[in-house]
Enzyme design. Structure first.
Site, short mmCIF file in Angstrom:
data_model
loop_
_atom_site.label_atom_id
_atom_site.label_comp_id
_atom_site.label_asym_id
_atom_site.label_seq_id
_atom_site.Cartn_x
_atom_site.Cartn_y
_atom_site.Cartn_z
N ARG A 22 -5.87 -5.92 -5.32
CA ARG A 22 -6.08 -6.74 -4.13
C ARG A 22 -7.39 -6.32 -3.49
O ARG A 22 -7.56 -5.15 -3.15
CB ARG A 22 -4.91 -6.46 -3.19
CG ARG A 22 -4.57 -7.56 -2.27
CD ARG A 22 -3.25 -7.29 -1.63
NE ARG A 22 -3.27 -6.13 -0.74
CZ ARG A 22 -2.56 -6.06 0.38
NH1 ARG A 22 -1.81 -7.08 0.73
NH2 ARG A 22 -2.59 -5.00 1.13
N THR A 53 -10.78 -9.31 1.45
CA THR A 53 -10.23 -10.68 1.43
C THR A 53 -8.72 -10.69 1.22
O THR A 53 -8.08 -11.72 1.47
CB THR A 53 -10.86 -11.49 0.28
OG1 THR A 53 -10.45 -10.89 -0.96
CG2 THR A 53 -12.38 -11.50 0.35
N ASP A 106 1.23 2.52 0.70
CA ASP A 106 0.59 2.02 -0.52
C ASP A 106 1.37 2.52 -1.73
O ASP A 106 1.36 3.71 -2.05
CB ASP A 106 -0.87 2.50 -0.58
CG ASP A 106 -1.61 1.86 -1.74
OD1 ASP A 106 -1.13 1.94 -2.89
OD2 ASP A 106 -2.68 1.27 -1.50
N ASP A 126 -0.64 4.34 -4.58
CA ASP A 126 -1.10 5.67 -4.18
C ASP A 126 0.06 6.66 -4.12
O ASP A 126 -0.06 7.81 -4.53
CB ASP A 126 -1.79 5.61 -2.81
CG ASP A 126 -3.21 5.06 -2.92
OD1 ASP A 126 -3.75 5.03 -4.04
OD2 ASP A 126 -3.77 4.67 -1.88
C1 PRP Z 1 -0.43 -3.61 -4.39
C2 PRP Z 1 0.95 -3.92 -4.93
C3 PRP Z 1 0.84 -5.36 -5.33
C4 PRP Z 1 -0.09 -5.93 -4.28
C5 PRP Z 1 0.73 -6.69 -3.29
O1 PRP Z 1 -1.31 -3.39 -5.42
O2 PRP Z 1 1.34 -3.06 -5.97
O3 PRP Z 1 0.31 -5.56 -6.63
O4 PRP Z 1 -0.73 -4.80 -3.65
O5 PRP Z 1 -0.08 -7.30 -2.35
P1 PRP Z 1 -0.18 -8.89 -2.21
O6 PRP Z 1 1.20 -9.42 -2.26
O7 PRP Z 1 -0.82 -9.05 -0.86
O8 PRP Z 1 -1.05 -9.42 -3.31
P2 PRP Z 1 -2.87 -3.03 -5.16
O9 PRP Z 1 -3.67 -4.26 -5.03
O10 PRP Z 1 -2.94 -2.03 -4.02
O11 PRP Z 1 -3.32 -2.39 -6.53
P3 PRP Z 1 -2.93 -1.00 -7.21
O12 PRP Z 1 -1.49 -1.11 -7.65
O13 PRP Z 1 -3.85 -0.92 -8.35
O14 PRP Z 1 -3.11 0.11 -6.20
N1 URA Z 2 0.54 -3.13 -1.29
C1 URA Z 2 1.18 -1.95 -1.04
O1 URA Z 2 1.17 -1.05 -1.88
N2 URA Z 2 1.80 -1.81 0.14
C2 URA Z 2 1.83 -2.77 1.07
O2 URA Z 2 2.44 -2.57 2.14
C3 URA Z 2 1.17 -3.98 0.81
C4 URA Z 2 0.53 -4.13 -0.39
#
Ligand code: PRP
Ligand code: URA
Length: 215
Positions: A110, A114, A206, A209
């Site tokens: 994400r 944006t 997160d 993380d």
């Molecule tokens: C997080 C989560 C989802 C997304 C959800 O991933 O694991 O994939 O955000 O958010 P949304 O519904 O607003 O799209 P992130 O983009 O942080 O990526 P990562 O798992 O690589 O840290």
């Molecule tokens: N992605 C995450 O990992 N946590 C949130 O709360 C939203 C998006």
């Protein structure tokens, strides 16, 4: 299970073990090792519910005493599709329940400003039209990542898709339902709202993380 009237496309799994474990997962005091174990266990419990309507076919079985009829799951192997990164934490638990499942991968992150998903990887089995898919991601926040992952799967031919998440925001459930009304969401919890940065409140922070010890 409970299909919430407010969201026709959503089932919340209210089993006591799920609610107990999701509360441990939310705590900021839960360390990475335990967080990982909880995601694994919760994924297994959600998958138990999500697979409750898989079709069966009869098979002959010989017990040590006599012949009888048993059942096996029919059709093509179930396919798990974790959204990278955090969805990876949900794969092993489900594979312990359904060891024959295939595993595809969708790489999305994400954009911080944006909040739109950026995709970077896609690999699923070739005969997508004949398979049942479970898309895995602990978090359904704005719903952008989920909607994009489902759209990619549909372009590859998939028609039977369910989305498994641990914590959902109402905005995300609505967004996915508007773009993909055929995709049912199975979640452990639906939280209050998103904050200005697109994080779920109260949420768990997160997920990627916390799973991988980054930040
Ligand atoms: C997080 C989560 C989802 C997304 C959800 O991933 O694991 O994939 O955000 O958010 P949304 O519904 O607003 O799209 P992130 O983009 O942080 O990526 P990562 O798992 O690589 O840290
Ligand atoms: N992605 C995450 O990992 N946590 C949130 O709360 C939203 C998006």
């Amino acid at each position: 299970m409970d299909t919430t009237p407010a969201h026709a496309n959503l089932t919340i799994v209210r089993h006591p073990l799920v609610q107990h474990k999701i509360s441990l997962l939310r705590s900021r005091d839960t360390p990475t090792k335990i967080f990982k174990e909880l995601v694994d266990e919760l994924a297994m419990l959600l998958a138990y519910e999500a697979t409750s309507a898989l079709p069966l076919e009869p098979v002959p079985v010989h017990t040590p005493l006599e012949a009888t009829t048993g059942y096996r799951v029919s059709g093509k192997k179930l396919t798990l599709v974790p959204i990278l990164r955090a969805g990876l934490g949900m794969v092993e638990g489900i594979l312990r329940l359904v060891p024959s499942a295939r595993v595809g991968h969708i790489g999305l992150y994400r954009d911080h400003d944006t909040l739109k998903p950026v995709d970077y990887y896609f690999k699923v089995p070739g005969d997508a039209a004949e398979r049942d898919f479970l898309v895995l991601d602990p978090m359904l926040a704005t719903g952008g990542s989920a909607a994009s992952a489902v759209a990619s799967l549909k372009r590859a031919g998939a028609t039977r898709i369910r989305f498994l998440c641990l914590v959902a925001a109402p905005e995300g459930v609505r967004h996915l339902g508007e773009e993909h009304p055929d995709v049912h969401v199975i979640a452990a919890a639906v939280d209050r709202e998103l904050n200005a940065h697109g994080y779920i409140l109260p949420g768990l922070g997160d997920a990627g993380d916390r799973l991988f010890g980054t930040r």
